[in-house]
Write a protein that holds these residues in place. Structure first.
Motif, PDB file in Angstrom:
ATOM      1  N   LEU A  24       0.836  -1.035  -0.125  1.00 36.52           N
ATOM      2  CA  LEU A  24      -0.171  -0.019   0.036  1.00 36.52           C
ATOM      3  C   LEU A  24       0.611   1.122   0.108  1.00 36.52           C
ATOM      4  O   LEU A  24       1.849   1.238   0.691  1.00 36.52           O
ATOM      5  CB  LEU A  24      -0.838   0.148   1.279  1.00 36.52           C
ATOM      6  N   LYS A  25       0.535   2.128  -0.868  1.00 33.14           N
ATOM      7  CA  LYS A  25       1.065   3.681  -0.865  1.00 33.14           C
ATOM      8  C   LYS A  25      -0.060   4.705  -0.291  1.00 33.14           C
ATOM      9  O   LYS A  25      -1.055   4.558  -0.949  1.00 33.14           O
ATOM     10  CB  LYS A  25       1.528   3.928  -2.184  1.00 33.14           C
ATOM     11  N   TRP A  26       0.171   5.396   0.418  1.00 31.01           N
ATOM     12  CA  TRP A  26      -0.671   6.534   0.949  1.00 31.01           C
ATOM     13  C   TRP A  26      -0.293   7.887   0.539  1.00 31.01           C
ATOM     14  O   TRP A  26       0.940   8.212   0.549  1.00 31.01           O
ATOM     15  CB  TRP A  26      -0.617   6.392   2.685  1.00 31.01           C
ATOM     16  N   LYS A  27      -1.102   8.813   0.364  1.00 28.12           N
ATOM     17  CA  LYS A  27      -1.032  10.142   0.238  1.00 28.12           C
ATOM     18  C   LYS A  27      -0.534  10.898   1.491  1.00 28.12           C
ATOM     19  O   LYS A  27      -1.072  10.274   2.508  1.00 28.12           O
ATOM     20  CB  LYS A  27      -2.219  10.777  -0.386  1.00 28.12           C
ATOM     21  N   ASP A  28       0.179  11.967   1.624  1.00 27.16           N
ATOM     22  CA  ASP A  28       0.432  12.640   2.611  1.00 27.16           C
ATOM     23  C   ASP A  28      -0.903  13.568   3.034  1.00 27.16           C
ATOM     24  O   ASP A  28      -1.446  13.974   1.919  1.00 27.16           O
ATOM     25  CB  ASP A  28       1.629  13.723   2.626  1.00 27.16           C
ATOM     26  N   GLY A  29      -1.315  13.634   3.940  1.00 23.92           N
ATOM     27  CA  GLY A  29      -2.391  14.822   4.299  1.00 23.92           C
ATOM     28  C   GLY A  29      -3.434  14.026   5.194  1.00 23.92           C
ATOM     29  O   GLY A  29      -2.994  13.006   5.834  1.00 23.92           O
ATOM     30  N   TYR A  30      -4.737  14.769   5.335  1.00 21.28           N
ATOM     31  CA  TYR A  30      -5.709  14.229   6.302  1.00 21.28           C
ATOM     32  C   TYR A  30      -6.964  14.229   5.256  1.00 21.28           C
ATOM     33  O   TYR A  30      -7.246  15.126   4.494  1.00 21.28           O
ATOM     34  CB  TYR A  30      -5.727  15.462   7.185  1.00 21.28           C
ATOM     35  N   ALA A  31      -7.727  13.133   5.699  1.00 20.10           N
ATOM     36  CA  ALA A  31      -9.133  12.865   5.125  1.00 20.10           C
ATOM     37  C   ALA A  31     -10.044  13.013   6.320  1.00 20.10           C
ATOM     38  O   ALA A  31     -10.048  12.425   7.262  1.00 20.10           O
ATOM     39  CB  ALA A  31      -9.335  11.864   4.353  1.00 20.10           C
ATOM     40  N   ILE A  32     -11.189  13.987   6.066  1.00 17.62           N
ATOM     41  CA  ILE A  32     -12.148  13.890   7.015  1.00 17.62           C
ATOM     42  C   ILE A  32     -13.634  13.936   6.160  1.00 17.62           C
ATOM     43  O   ILE A  32     -13.423  14.562   5.315  1.00 17.62           O
ATOM     44  CB  ILE A  32     -12.040  15.304   7.896  1.00 17.62           C
ATOM     45  N   GLY A  33     -14.498  13.273   6.913  1.00 16.39           N
ATOM     46  CA  GLY A  33     -15.811  13.311   6.326  1.00 16.39           C
ATOM     47  C   GLY A  33     -17.010  13.604   7.147  1.00 16.39           C
ATOM     48  O   GLY A  33     -16.896  13.039   8.216  1.00 16.39           O
ATOM     49  N   ASP A  53     -28.233  22.954  -3.991  1.00 18.03           N
ATOM     50  CA  ASP A  53     -27.539  22.711  -5.172  1.00 18.03           C
ATOM     51  C   ASP A  53     -26.165  22.122  -4.436  1.00 18.03           C
ATOM     52  O   ASP A  53     -25.389  22.812  -3.889  1.00 18.03           O
ATOM     53  CB  ASP A  53     -27.122  24.023  -5.712  1.00 18.03           C
ATOM     54  N   LEU A  54     -25.646  21.124  -5.347  1.00 16.64           N
ATOM     55  CA  LEU A  54     -24.412  20.499  -4.944  1.00 16.64           C
ATOM     56  C   LEU A  54     -23.362  20.786  -5.891  1.00 16.64           C
ATOM     57  O   LEU A  54     -23.013  19.885  -6.726  1.00 16.64           O
ATOM     58  CB  LEU A  54     -24.437  18.798  -4.849  1.00 16.64           C
ATOM     59  N   VAL A  55     -22.904  22.169  -6.116  1.00 16.48           N
ATOM     60  CA  VAL A  55     -21.990  22.457  -7.038  1.00 16.48           C
ATOM     61  C   VAL A  55     -20.680  21.751  -6.682  1.00 16.48           C
ATOM     62  O   VAL A  55     -20.351  21.678  -5.689  1.00 16.48           O
ATOM     63  CB  VAL A  55     -21.916  24.158  -6.984  1.00 16.48           C
ATOM     64  N   ALA A  56     -20.056  21.544  -7.826  1.00 14.95           N
ATOM     65  CA  ALA A  56     -18.451  20.918  -7.762  1.00 14.95           C
ATOM     66  C   ALA A  56     -17.677  21.907  -6.905  1.00 14.95           C
ATOM     67  O   ALA A  56     -17.892  23.253  -6.991  1.00 14.95           O
ATOM     68  CB  ALA A  56     -18.026  20.791  -9.055  1.00 14.95           C
ATOM     69  N   ASP A  57     -16.853  21.307  -6.295  1.00 14.79           N
ATOM     70  CA  ASP A  57     -15.746  22.252  -5.302  1.00 14.79           C
ATOM     71  C   ASP A  57     -14.591  21.481  -5.524  1.00 14.79           C
ATOM     72  O   ASP A  57     -14.534  20.368  -5.118  1.00 14.79           O
ATOM     73  CB  ASP A  57     -16.551  22.333  -3.920  1.00 14.79           C
ATOM     74  N   ASN A  58     -13.302  22.092  -5.606  1.00 14.30           N
ATOM     75  CA  ASN A  58     -12.106  21.438  -5.550  1.00 14.30           C
ATOM     76  C   ASN A  58     -11.642  20.952  -4.196  1.00 14.30           C
ATOM     77  O   ASN A  58     -10.747  20.053  -4.228  1.00 14.30           O
ATOM     78  CB  ASN A  58     -11.015  22.029  -6.453  1.00 14.30           C
ATOM     79  N   ASP A  59     -12.192  21.595  -3.217  1.00 11.82           N
ATOM     80  CA  ASP A  59     -11.887  21.346  -2.027  1.00 11.82           C
ATOM     81  C   ASP A  59     -12.737  20.359  -1.093  1.00 11.82           C
ATOM     82  O   ASP A  59     -12.030  19.802  -0.235  1.00 11.82           O
ATOM     83  CB  ASP A  59     -11.945  22.736  -1.070  1.00 11.82           C
ATOM     84  N   VAL A  60     -13.855  19.973  -1.791  1.00  9.74           N
ATOM     85  CA  VAL A  60     -14.330  18.869  -1.042  1.00  9.74           C
ATOM     86  C   VAL A  60     -14.806  17.801  -2.220  1.00  9.74           C
ATOM     87  O   VAL A  60     -14.805  18.053  -3.303  1.00  9.74           O
ATOM     88  CB  VAL A  60     -15.608  19.259  -0.324  1.00  9.74           C
ATOM     89  N   GLY A  86     -16.750  15.182   2.111  1.00 14.43           N
ATOM     90  CA  GLY A  86     -15.274  14.782   2.671  1.00 14.43           C
ATOM     91  C   GLY A  86     -14.344  15.881   2.007  1.00 14.43           C
ATOM     92  O   GLY A  86     -14.705  16.514   0.949  1.00 14.43           O
ATOM     93  N   SER A  87     -13.012  15.952   2.547  1.00 11.05           N
ATOM     94  CA  SER A  87     -12.079  16.699   2.212  1.00 11.05           C
ATOM     95  C   SER A  87     -10.660  16.246   2.505  1.00 11.05           C
ATOM     96  O   SER A  87     -10.415  15.669   3.556  1.00 11.05           O
ATOM     97  CB  SER A  87     -12.334  18.290   2.828  1.00 11.05           C
ATOM     98  N   LEU A  88      -9.640  16.332   1.466  1.00 11.93           N
ATOM     99  CA  LEU A  88      -8.490  15.810   1.666  1.00 11.93           C
ATOM    100  C   LEU A  88      -7.552  17.314   1.818  1.00 11.93           C
ATOM    101  O   LEU A  88      -7.665  18.247   0.774  1.00 11.93           O
ATOM    102  CB  LEU A  88      -7.937  14.999   0.412  1.00 11.93           C
ATOM    103  N   GLN A  89      -6.981  17.429   2.689  1.00 15.86           N
ATOM    104  CA  GLN A  89      -6.275  18.607   2.858  1.00 15.86           C
ATOM    105  C   GLN A  89      -4.851  18.225   3.613  1.00 15.86           C
ATOM    106  O   GLN A  89      -4.616  17.191   4.160  1.00 15.86           O
ATOM    107  CB  GLN A  89      -6.925  19.641   3.762  1.00 15.86           C
ATOM    108  N   ASN A  90      -3.933  19.311   3.732  1.00  9.06           N
ATOM    109  CA  ASN A  90      -2.758  19.044   4.414  1.00  9.06           C
ATOM    110  C   ASN A  90      -2.569  19.133   6.013  1.00  9.06           C
ATOM    111  O   ASN A  90      -1.840  19.175   6.632  1.00  9.06           O
ATOM    112  CB  ASN A  90      -1.707  20.148   3.803  1.00  9.06           C
ATOM    113  N   SER A  91      -3.868  19.613   6.570  1.00  5.87           N
ATOM    114  CA  SER A  91      -4.011  19.591   7.957  1.00  5.87           C
ATOM    115  C   SER A  91      -5.403  19.400   8.219  1.00  5.87           C
ATOM    116  O   SER A  91      -6.475  19.493   7.324  1.00  5.87           O
ATOM    117  CB  SER A  91      -3.762  21.107   8.352  1.00  5.87           C
ATOM    118  N   PRO A  92      -5.853  18.839   9.365  1.00  6.25           N
ATOM    119  CA  PRO A  92      -7.243  18.303   9.569  1.00  6.25           C
ATOM    120  C   PRO A  92      -8.029  19.736   9.950  1.00  6.25           C
ATOM    121  O   PRO A  92      -9.091  19.735   9.473  1.00  6.25           O
ATOM    122  CB  PRO A  92      -7.028  17.687  10.877  1.00  6.25           C
ATOM    123  N   GLU A  93      -7.481  20.702  10.234  1.00  6.24           N
ATOM    124  CA  GLU A  93      -8.255  21.885  10.693  1.00  6.24           C
ATOM    125  C   GLU A  93      -8.704  22.530   8.942  1.00  6.24           C
ATOM    126  O   GLU A  93      -9.758  22.953   9.013  1.00  6.24           O
ATOM    127  CB  GLU A  93      -7.287  23.017  11.189  1.00  6.24           C
TER     128      GLU A  93
END
Length: 122
Positions: A24-33, A53-60, A86-93
């Protein structure tokens, strides 16, 4: 955890069932949903409530669960657990901030609810 997986999930499953190490290979970062649920869930709840409206958003990202697509192209509730945002980011905050910014579109709706403490730590 799956949003952080870099491997092809099908290949991982095939490797595991064949007794191979999937490496397994994992991305660096944090996933929260956070789950958006129908008001009343897990008890009785109304169905066929129009979603905002569920508009597309690059952050979620949005994963549909208890939704149905109507003929006019809008989504309506069709179950207790309606969506996961959900969102994948470089910090949980940062992940948490992006999720709750996106979920604010549900705040005016009487048909849905979501927890507002996901990703907080003591």
């Amino acid at each position: 955890m799956l949003p952080l997986l870099e491997n092809d999930l099908i290949q991982v499953i095939e490797d595991v069932t064949a007794g191979k190490d999937p490496r397994l290979k994992w991305k660096d970062g944090y996933a929260i949903g956070t789950v958006v649920a129908s008001k009343g869930y897990p008890g009785s709840y109304a169905k066929n409530i129009k979603l905002p409206d569920l508009v597309a958003d690059n952050d979620v990202y949005v994963i549909h669960a208890g939704t149905a697509l109507s003929e006019d192209g809008s989504f309506h509730s069709n179950g207790g657990r309606v969506l996961l945002v959900g969102s994948l980011q470089n910090s949980p905050e940062k992940a948490q901030t992006e999720i709750y910014k996106y979920l604010s579109r549900f705040d005016e709706s009487n048909g849905f609810f979501y927890r507002k403490d996901i990703g907080f730590s003591n």
